[in-house]
Design a protein around this motif. Structure first.
Motif, short mmCIF file in Angstrom:
data_model
loop_
_atom_site.label_atom_id
_atom_site.label_comp_id
_atom_site.label_asym_id
_atom_site.label_seq_id
_atom_site.Cartn_x
_atom_site.Cartn_y
_atom_site.Cartn_z
N TYR A 96 73.12 72.90 -81.51
CA TYR A 96 73.41 73.16 -82.93
C TYR A 96 74.23 72.00 -83.47
O TYR A 96 75.36 71.80 -83.02
CB TYR A 96 74.23 74.44 -83.09
CG TYR A 96 73.41 75.69 -83.23
CD1 TYR A 96 73.04 76.16 -84.49
CD2 TYR A 96 72.99 76.40 -82.12
CE1 TYR A 96 72.29 77.31 -84.63
CE2 TYR A 96 72.24 77.56 -82.26
CZ TYR A 96 71.89 78.00 -83.52
OH TYR A 96 71.14 79.14 -83.66
N GLU B 115 75.97 77.70 -86.04
CA GLU B 115 75.82 78.90 -85.20
C GLU B 115 76.82 79.97 -85.64
O GLU B 115 77.84 79.66 -86.25
CB GLU B 115 75.97 78.59 -83.70
CG GLU B 115 77.24 77.90 -83.28
CD GLU B 115 77.11 76.39 -83.35
OE1 GLU B 115 77.37 75.87 -84.47
OE2 GLU B 115 76.82 75.74 -82.35
N HIS B 116 76.52 81.17 -85.32
CA HIS B 116 77.25 82.38 -85.71
C HIS B 116 77.13 82.66 -87.21
O HIS B 116 76.67 83.74 -87.58
CB HIS B 116 78.73 82.34 -85.30
CG HIS B 116 78.91 82.61 -83.83
ND1 HIS B 116 78.72 83.86 -83.29
CD2 HIS B 116 79.21 81.79 -82.79
CE1 HIS B 116 78.92 83.79 -81.97
NE2 HIS B 116 79.21 82.55 -81.65
N VAL C 152 74.98 81.68 -89.18
CA VAL C 152 73.56 81.89 -89.50
C VAL C 152 73.17 83.36 -89.33
O VAL C 152 72.25 83.84 -90.00
CB VAL C 152 72.68 80.95 -88.63
CG1 VAL C 152 72.70 81.34 -87.16
CG2 VAL C 152 71.25 80.88 -89.15
N VAL C 153 73.88 84.08 -88.48
CA VAL C 153 73.57 85.51 -88.28
C VAL C 153 73.82 86.29 -89.58
O VAL C 153 73.22 87.33 -89.82
CB VAL C 153 74.42 86.07 -87.11
CG1 VAL C 153 74.23 87.58 -86.95
CG2 VAL C 153 74.09 85.35 -85.79
N ALA D 218 70.68 88.69 -83.71
CA ALA D 218 70.06 87.37 -83.53
C ALA D 218 69.59 86.84 -84.87
O ALA D 218 69.20 87.61 -85.75
CB ALA D 218 68.87 87.46 -82.57
N SER D 219 69.65 85.52 -85.03
CA SER D 219 69.04 84.89 -86.20
C SER D 219 67.71 84.28 -85.74
O SER D 219 67.40 84.28 -84.55
CB SER D 219 69.95 83.78 -86.73
OG SER D 219 69.90 82.67 -85.86
N ASP E 121 67.42 79.88 -83.20
CA ASP E 121 67.11 79.40 -81.84
C ASP E 121 65.60 79.40 -81.60
O ASP E 121 65.03 78.44 -81.07
CB ASP E 121 67.74 80.33 -80.80
CG ASP E 121 69.24 80.13 -80.67
OD1 ASP E 121 69.85 79.70 -81.66
OD2 ASP E 121 69.78 80.41 -79.59
N ALA F 81 76.47 80.06 -78.75
CA ALA F 81 77.36 81.22 -78.95
C ALA F 81 78.80 80.95 -78.54
O ALA F 81 79.72 81.59 -79.03
CB ALA F 81 76.81 82.41 -78.19
C1 MEV Z 1 73.25 81.51 -80.24
O1 MEV Z 1 72.51 80.47 -79.61
C2 MEV Z 1 73.37 81.25 -81.71
C3 MEV Z 1 74.04 82.35 -82.49
O2 MEV Z 1 74.15 81.91 -83.86
C4 MEV Z 1 73.27 83.64 -82.44
C5 MEV Z 1 71.97 83.56 -83.22
O3 MEV Z 1 71.82 82.75 -84.14
O4 MEV Z 1 71.07 84.38 -82.91
C6 MEV Z 1 75.46 82.62 -81.99
#
Ligand code: MEV
Length: 327
Positions: free
Chosen positions: A11, A15-16, A18-19, A160-161, A164, A286
């Motif tokens: 990333y 990350e995070h 994006v969820v 999850a977003s 990935d 993560a």
């Molecule tokens: C995990 O690789 C990335 C996170 O943003 C979770 C996700 O996007 O599903 C933490």
């Protein structure tokens, strides 16, 4: 017998956050997971898995995901390694309309499990393509991305977003914001990766951020601030401004720390990279343990990480524009 592979990823940003609907920019890297699938004449699954952090083990069980495999490794490790394979098989059975298909499956990965380099998305995407092809059906990269996302959602209990799985399925640098997934042009990026030998529990880390965000306004503001930073990062990426990208990665790491997902080992690799002159460094994925990504054209960051106690492995990586493919 069909083998398919898909790339891991780092990333650059997001990350995070994006969820929760903020944008993120993951980039596929030239380390892949390979999944070989051969149809059986019963409905059982036999999974043999090997990666950087596993010496390798084999499990065999009935075609139902709730069966208990009889193996001599910890249950959580087995679940981590086979959960995504099971979910990929369920997607392939559905795609090929073959609900009772059984398979012998071998997973070989150059990406450590649960370390922030997208091993689960890569295994899931490659597994779906290989098993679907083995059953005589075919899927486009975006269909694989969509099914891999459904598989991750099932394994991660809704946490999850699409970032990935879309990145692993299509390759290259991508931008994901909610359901909107697209490819981005990117300059050459001198990625250096440090791995502490550990792993984080993605589901638990995502759930922890969700709780923090529900309880504290600062955490909700931090998630929104990561979104702003990603928009700045997109502009820097478009302009090919690698120095600005590095600075924004540093900011992103600080914001992730505020959300409680960094770790002492990740912080010490980030600081070793910065002290060695990296343009920027942050945890990737993560968090909780696993990998950091830095930008440095010179050898300095790699050398500093190699000698840092607590950094088990360091390597350079390049952007991989090849997504999921049959080998
Ligand atoms: C995990 O690789 C990335 C996170 O943003 C979770 C996700 O996007 O599903 C933490």
């Amino acid at each position: 017998m069909v083998t398919a592979s898909a790339p891991g990823k780092v990333y650059l940003f997001g990350e995070h956050a994006v969820v929760y609907g903020e944008p993120a920019v993951p980039c596929a890297i030239d380390r892949r997971a390979r999944v070989t699938v051969e149809e059986r004449d019963d409905d059982h699954l036999r999974v043999h898995a090997e990666d950087l952090s596993l010496d390798g083990f084999t499990v065999e069980y009935g075609g139902r995901t709730d069966a208990n495999p009889d193996v001599d490794v910890s249950q959580s490790l087995v679940e981590a390694a086979t959960g995504y394979v099971d979910a990929a098989v369920a997607q392939a059975r559905d795609a090929a309309d073959a609900p009772r298909a059984g398979f012998d499956i071998t997973v070989e990965s150059e990406i450590p499990l649960g370390a922030g380099l997208g091993s689960s998305a890569a295994v899931t995407a490659a597994g779906i393509l290989a098993a679907t092809r083995e059953l005589g059906a075919d899927l486009s990269a975006t269909e694989v991305a969509d099914r891999a996302y459904q598989a991750e959602l099932a394994v991660q209990e809704g946490n999850a977003s699409r970032a990935d799985t879309f990145c692993s399925a299509t390759g290259g640098a991508v931008r994901v914001e909610g359901d909107d997934c697209r490819s981005l042009d990117a300059p050459e990026l001198p990625f250096v990766i440090g791995f502490d030998g550990g792993a984080g529990d993605t589901g638990a880390l995502v759930a922890g951020v969700r709780e923090l965000k529900d309880e504290y306004d600062f955490a909700a503001d931090t998630v929104a601030a990561i979104g702003d930073l990603v928009r700045n990062g997109e502009a820097a990426l478009g302009a090919g401004d690698v120095a600005e990208l590095g600075q924004l990665m540093d900011f992103n790491h600080g914001l992730l720390s505020a959300l409680g997902v960094s770790a002492r080992s990740l912080d010490s690799m980030v600081w070793a990279a910065r002290d060695a002159g990296a343009l920027g460094a942050k945890l990737t994925g993560a968090g909780g343990g696993g990998c950091v990504v830095a930008l440095d054209e010179s050898e300095e960051t790699e050398t500093a990480l190699r000698y840092l106690p607590g950094c088990e492995e360091t390597f350079r990586a390049e952007l991989d524009i090849q997504g999921v493919r049959v080998e």
